[in-house]
Design a protein around this motif. Sequence first.
Motif, mmCIF file in Angstrom:
data_model
loop_
_atom_site.group_PDB
_atom_site.id
_atom_site.type_symbol
_atom_site.label_atom_id
_atom_site.label_comp_id
_atom_site.label_asym_id
_atom_site.label_seq_id
_atom_site.Cartn_x
_atom_site.Cartn_y
_atom_site.Cartn_z
ATOM 1 N N GLY A 134 30.821 30.523 39.468
ATOM 2 C CA GLY A 134 31.669 29.850 40.430
ATOM 3 C C GLY A 134 32.228 30.789 41.482
ATOM 4 O O GLY A 134 32.156 32.021 41.368
ATOM 5 N N ARG A 135 32.793 30.196 42.519
ATOM 6 C CA ARG A 135 33.280 30.968 43.662
ATOM 7 C C ARG A 135 34.450 31.867 43.279
ATOM 8 O O ARG A 135 34.529 33.022 43.707
ATOM 9 N N PHE A 136 35.367 31.355 42.474
ATOM 10 C CA PHE A 136 36.527 32.155 42.075
ATOM 11 C C PHE A 136 36.084 33.398 41.307
ATOM 12 O O PHE A 136 36.530 34.512 41.588
ATOM 13 N N MET A 137 35.189 33.217 40.328
ATOM 14 C CA MET A 137 34.717 34.344 39.528
ATOM 15 C C MET A 137 33.854 35.290 40.356
ATOM 16 O O MET A 137 33.806 36.493 40.083
ATOM 17 N N MET A 138 33.181 34.750 41.367
ATOM 18 C CA MET A 138 32.391 35.620 42.231
ATOM 19 C C MET A 138 33.299 36.609 42.961
ATOM 20 O O MET A 138 33.006 37.804 43.045
ATOM 21 N N PHE A 139 34.441 36.104 43.494
ATOM 22 C CA PHE A 139 35.386 37.002 44.169
ATOM 23 C C PHE A 139 36.028 37.971 43.177
ATOM 24 O O PHE A 139 36.202 39.155 43.468
ATOM 25 N N LEU A 140 36.401 37.465 41.998
ATOM 26 C CA LEU A 140 37.064 38.313 41.005
ATOM 27 C C LEU A 140 36.103 39.299 40.366
ATOM 28 O O LEU A 140 36.500 40.393 39.957
ATOM 29 N N GLY A 141 34.819 38.934 40.299
ATOM 30 C CA GLY A 141 33.840 39.746 39.583
ATOM 31 C C GLY A 141 33.716 41.168 40.074
ATOM 32 O O GLY A 141 33.452 42.084 39.285
ATOM 33 N N GLY A 142 33.923 41.391 41.391
ATOM 34 C CA GLY A 142 33.808 42.757 41.908
ATOM 35 C C GLY A 142 34.825 43.682 41.279
ATOM 36 O O GLY A 142 34.475 44.731 40.713
ATOM 37 N N SER A 143 36.096 43.304 41.334
ATOM 38 C CA SER A 143 37.155 44.135 40.752
ATOM 39 C C SER A 143 37.057 44.171 39.233
ATOM 40 O O SER A 143 37.319 45.208 38.605
ATOM 41 N N LEU A 144 36.667 43.037 38.643
ATOM 42 C CA LEU A 144 36.593 42.959 37.187
ATOM 43 C C LEU A 144 35.525 43.903 36.635
ATOM 44 O O LEU A 144 35.781 44.675 35.703
ATOM 45 N N SER A 192 43.933 43.600 56.348
ATOM 46 C CA SER A 192 43.769 44.612 57.399
ATOM 47 C C SER A 192 42.859 45.766 56.986
ATOM 48 O O SER A 192 42.467 46.572 57.843
ATOM 49 N N LEU A 193 42.532 45.860 55.685
ATOM 50 C CA LEU A 193 41.686 46.967 55.229
ATOM 51 C C LEU A 193 40.259 46.782 55.730
ATOM 52 O O LEU A 193 39.755 45.662 55.812
ATOM 53 N N PRO A 194 39.593 47.885 56.070
ATOM 54 C CA PRO A 194 38.193 47.775 56.513
ATOM 55 C C PRO A 194 37.289 47.402 55.327
ATOM 56 O O PRO A 194 37.361 48.009 54.261
ATOM 57 N N LEU A 195 36.467 46.369 55.522
ATOM 58 C CA LEU A 195 35.507 45.966 54.493
ATOM 59 C C LEU A 195 34.156 46.569 54.825
ATOM 60 O O LEU A 195 33.956 47.155 55.896
ATOM 61 N N ILE A 196 33.215 46.435 53.900
ATOM 62 C CA ILE A 196 31.902 47.031 54.138
ATOM 63 C C ILE A 196 31.232 46.315 55.297
ATOM 64 O O ILE A 196 31.557 45.178 55.636
ATOM 65 N N MET A 197 30.259 46.969 55.890
ATOM 66 C CA MET A 197 29.622 46.495 57.106
ATOM 67 C C MET A 197 29.081 45.066 56.921
ATOM 68 O O MET A 197 28.446 44.747 55.915
ATOM 69 N N GLY A 198 29.338 44.220 57.898
ATOM 70 C CA GLY A 198 28.806 42.860 57.876
ATOM 71 C C GLY A 198 29.701 41.861 57.191
ATOM 72 O O GLY A 198 29.355 40.684 57.100
ATOM 73 N N MET A 199 30.875 42.289 56.705
ATOM 74 C CA MET A 199 31.777 41.383 56.008
ATOM 75 C C MET A 199 33.080 41.283 56.798
ATOM 76 O O MET A 199 33.692 42.295 57.134
ATOM 77 N N GLY A 200 33.503 40.062 57.099
ATOM 78 C CA GLY A 200 34.724 39.842 57.859
ATOM 79 C C GLY A 200 35.902 39.572 56.952
ATOM 80 O O GLY A 200 35.814 39.670 55.719
ATOM 81 N N GLU A 201 37.034 39.211 57.583
ATOM 82 C CA GLU A 201 38.253 38.965 56.828
ATOM 83 C C GLU A 201 38.097 37.818 55.840
ATOM 84 O O GLU A 201 38.765 37.779 54.798
ATOM 85 N N GLU A 202 37.202 36.852 56.161
ATOM 86 C CA GLU A 202 37.012 35.711 55.257
ATOM 87 C C GLU A 202 36.391 36.117 53.922
ATOM 88 O O GLU A 202 36.381 35.341 52.974
ATOM 89 N N SER A 203 35.872 37.332 53.853
ATOM 90 C CA SER A 203 35.261 37.818 52.616
ATOM 91 C C SER A 203 36.208 38.693 51.804
ATOM 92 O O SER A 203 35.788 39.308 50.820
ATOM 93 N N HIS A 204 37.449 38.777 52.189
ATOM 94 C CA HIS A 204 38.433 39.590 51.476
ATOM 95 C C HIS A 204 38.649 39.000 50.074
ATOM 96 O O HIS A 204 39.184 37.887 49.931
ATOM 97 N N ASP A 205 38.228 39.741 49.044
ATOM 98 C CA ASP A 205 38.252 39.215 47.672
ATOM 99 C C ASP A 205 39.618 38.697 47.280
ATOM 100 O O ASP A 205 39.783 37.544 46.868
ATOM 101 N N TRP A 206 40.605 39.571 47.345
ATOM 102 C CA TRP A 206 41.927 39.215 46.842
ATOM 103 C C TRP A 206 42.676 38.279 47.786
ATOM 104 O O TRP A 206 43.534 37.500 47.346
ATOM 105 N N GLY A 207 42.360 38.318 49.085
ATOM 106 C CA GLY A 207 42.921 37.335 49.993
ATOM 107 C C GLY A 207 42.482 35.935 49.588
ATOM 108 O O GLY A 207 43.289 34.988 49.569
#
Length: 255
Positions: A134-144, A192-207
């Motif tokens: 799911g989308r929630f776990m996809m965002f959390l999965g990076g840090s996890l 405001s933190l810089p994300l990896i190339m090609g990823m905008g603010e909408e891809s901010h995991d914890w946001g």
Amino acid sequence: MECPNCGYERQPQDSHVMEGVCPNCGIAYVKWKARQEELGTAENQATSLEEPDSFIIEPVLPIWKRVLRRLAAEPEKVDSVSFAGQALIYVAFFFWGWSFILGGIDWQGIGGSFLHSVNLPFHEFGHVLFSPFGRFMMFLGGSLFQVLMPLGLMLAFILQRRDNFAASIMLWWSGQNFIDVSPYIADAKYRSLPLIMGMGEESHDWGNLLRMSGTLDKAQSYAQQWFAIGVILMLISFCWGGWLLYRQFQRLREE
């Protein structure tokens, strides 16, 4: 009387043989029994002396004591060269760890470390690994995955390699990953933190995670909690690795 050696039972026609002597095999009953008792006593004493410690049944220890005993286990062989190498590694990670701890939740210090670049591929792989859930776990999965991967290596070193010192370094690494994630959590509200190339603010995991859970206003609190967990894991790794080195040092002195 029945002979204790051959089992022959004395008959009336055996009166010509002296009392106390077997007419069949010729042993003297009393002397034979005394000799057997003497041999039996000597055999029991020899068995008790030769019996290895592994045959001694010890009381079953509670699980937590068995775990502590396993975590405190030392290598079978300790030499001065390997000890010196581990001591240098310990000192390096000790001071490196304190630089993260004393620096606090500071993106410049944490994100500027080369270790952040080492952690990043594991973070991105975590997104892929957890995306089927799911989308929630996809965002959390990076840090996890970033914080769990070193713990998996720690267990591998404990259970397979039986190298507790290396395991303590993996615990340190997991703690550093918790600290590494904390500025990312604190930035959830601002993005405001810089994300990896090609990823905008909408891809901010914890946001996205905190917005989806309705806890965006608690970003700073969550960041402090992750940072505190990282500090605790690092302090435990310092104590664990230091204790292992102390035990090895004691063995080297005795030898």
